[in-house]
Write a protein that holds these residues in place. Structure first.
Motif, short mmCIF file in Angstrom:
data_model
loop_
_atom_site.label_atom_id
_atom_site.label_comp_id
_atom_site.label_asym_id
_atom_site.label_seq_id
_atom_site.Cartn_x
_atom_site.Cartn_y
_atom_site.Cartn_z
N PRO A 143 0.79 -1.00 -0.19
CA PRO A 143 -0.06 0.12 0.23
C PRO A 143 0.57 1.59 0.47
O PRO A 143 2.14 0.86 1.09
CB PRO A 143 -0.59 -0.28 1.60
CG PRO A 143 -0.25 -0.64 2.17
CD PRO A 143 0.84 -1.91 1.14
N GLY A 144 0.79 2.05 -0.66
CA GLY A 144 0.94 3.43 -0.71
C GLY A 144 1.11 4.45 0.02
O GLY A 144 -0.01 3.48 1.69
N PHE A 145 1.35 5.51 0.73
CA PHE A 145 1.69 6.21 2.01
C PHE A 145 0.47 7.39 1.56
O PHE A 145 0.96 8.14 1.60
CB PHE A 145 3.01 7.33 2.38
CG PHE A 145 3.72 5.65 2.62
CD1 PHE A 145 4.10 5.31 4.17
CD2 PHE A 145 4.75 5.52 2.14
CE1 PHE A 145 4.40 4.21 4.86
CE2 PHE A 145 5.86 5.07 2.12
CZ PHE A 145 5.85 4.02 3.67
N LEU A 162 -2.76 6.30 10.36
CA LEU A 162 -2.11 4.99 10.92
C LEU A 162 -1.37 5.07 11.63
O LEU A 162 -1.01 4.22 12.94
CB LEU A 162 -2.42 3.64 10.62
CG LEU A 162 -1.99 2.66 11.54
CD1 LEU A 162 -3.43 2.29 12.77
CD2 LEU A 162 -2.48 1.30 10.44
N ILE A 163 -0.05 5.15 11.16
CA ILE A 163 1.50 5.50 12.00
C ILE A 163 1.63 6.52 12.96
O ILE A 163 1.95 6.40 13.87
CB ILE A 163 2.05 5.92 10.51
CG1 ILE A 163 2.97 4.60 10.10
CG2 ILE A 163 4.02 6.61 11.15
CD1 ILE A 163 3.63 5.51 8.09
N SER A 164 0.97 8.15 11.89
CA SER A 164 0.92 8.94 13.31
C SER A 164 0.04 8.37 14.83
O SER A 164 0.31 8.84 16.37
CB SER A 164 0.09 10.35 13.03
OG SER A 164 0.11 10.43 12.27
N LEU A 165 -0.93 8.00 14.47
CA LEU A 165 -1.61 7.99 16.16
C LEU A 165 -1.65 6.24 16.84
O LEU A 165 -1.66 6.20 18.07
CB LEU A 165 -3.24 7.13 15.51
CG LEU A 165 -3.86 7.83 15.06
CD1 LEU A 165 -4.92 7.70 14.06
CD2 LEU A 165 -4.45 8.53 15.76
N ILE A 166 -0.33 5.56 16.56
CA ILE A 166 0.37 4.65 17.17
C ILE A 166 1.30 5.29 17.83
O ILE A 166 1.34 4.58 18.71
CB ILE A 166 1.10 2.88 16.11
CG1 ILE A 166 0.10 2.37 15.11
CG2 ILE A 166 2.21 2.89 16.62
CD1 ILE A 166 0.30 1.60 14.39
N ALA A 167 2.22 6.58 17.20
CA ALA A 167 3.38 6.75 17.44
C ALA A 167 2.24 7.81 18.36
O ALA A 167 3.18 7.94 20.06
CB ALA A 167 3.79 8.04 16.76
N LEU A 168 1.01 8.32 18.62
CA LEU A 168 0.31 9.29 19.58
C LEU A 168 -0.17 8.09 20.74
O LEU A 168 -0.57 8.84 22.01
CB LEU A 168 -1.03 10.00 19.10
CG LEU A 168 -0.29 10.98 18.27
CD1 LEU A 168 -1.39 11.95 17.23
CD2 LEU A 168 -0.29 11.90 19.17
N GLY A 206 2.65 14.35 5.36
CA GLY A 206 3.02 13.68 6.40
C GLY A 206 3.21 14.86 7.78
O GLY A 206 2.56 14.49 8.52
N CYS A 207 3.52 16.21 6.79
CA CYS A 207 3.82 17.55 8.29
C CYS A 207 2.11 17.62 8.93
O CYS A 207 2.22 17.62 9.88
CB CYS A 207 4.70 17.82 8.15
SG CYS A 207 4.78 19.30 8.52
N ILE A 208 1.42 17.56 7.37
CA ILE A 208 0.07 17.60 7.35
C ILE A 208 -0.75 17.55 8.20
O ILE A 208 -1.55 17.26 8.90
CB ILE A 208 -0.59 18.44 6.43
CG1 ILE A 208 0.38 20.01 5.64
CG2 ILE A 208 -2.27 18.48 6.92
CD1 ILE A 208 -0.10 20.28 4.48
N THR A 209 -0.70 16.21 8.01
CA THR A 209 -1.26 14.74 8.65
C THR A 209 -1.19 14.09 10.33
O THR A 209 -2.10 14.67 10.74
CB THR A 209 -1.13 13.38 7.88
OG1 THR A 209 -1.25 13.61 6.24
CG2 THR A 209 -1.98 12.66 8.40
N PHE A 210 0.08 14.58 10.58
CA PHE A 210 0.46 14.49 11.45
C PHE A 210 0.27 15.60 12.68
O PHE A 210 -0.49 15.05 13.84
CB PHE A 210 2.04 13.52 11.83
CG PHE A 210 2.51 13.49 13.32
CD1 PHE A 210 1.96 12.59 13.92
CD2 PHE A 210 3.67 14.04 14.00
CE1 PHE A 210 3.16 11.86 14.97
CE2 PHE A 210 2.65 13.81 14.76
CZ PHE A 210 3.38 13.11 15.85
#
Length: 142
Positions: A34-36, A43-49, A96-100
């Protein structure tokens, strides 16, 4: 040190995700990965949060540093792992910056509002699941 724990956890989670993709690509190169897109970045951001919430609860955050380090993480790590050319890595860094940054703001406000009473221990997980489902709906609208 606690100020920058969220940014460190983002880099660690994203590095682990890229490492899994590199190993999977080496084992089976015909797989389509899957692409980014927005849901995967969320999902990556939420795992870190969520991990940050359980490790350093109510730590002060540097809200100026969050978008800067998110851009650096999302731009440099895929470029270093060989997943993106430089121009694609810069575009991924912006996304990624905006999303995170938006995900951090939404998650923090949701987790602070819900975290009262006996359900306080599950509030970050429930908030994360709700935000991930919302990102899926947002991607469906685009």
């Amino acid at each position: 040190m606690k100020k920058y724990m969220l940014n460190t956890l983002l880099a660690v989670v994203f590095t682990i995700a890229l490492l899994v993709l590199v190993i999977a690509r080496a084992i089976c190169p015909v797989l389509v990965f899957p692409g980014f897109g927005i849901p995967n970045l969320v999902l990556i951001s939420l795992i870190a949060l969520v991990v940050d919430h359980y490790i350093v609860k109510d730590a002060p955050r540097c809200y100026i540093c969050i978008p800067v380090f998110a851009f650096l993480s999302f731009a440099l790590l895929p470029y270093a792992a060989g997943f993106a050319a430089l121009s694609d890595a810069l575009w991924l860094g912006v996304k990624g910056c905006i999303t995170f940054t938006v995900t951090t703001w939404l998650f923090t406000s949701m987790a602070d509002r819900i975290s009262t009473g006996p359900s306080a221990k599950l509030a970050p997980v429930v908030s994360a699941v709700g935000l991930y489902l919302a990102s899926q709906c947002l991607m469906g609208m685009f």
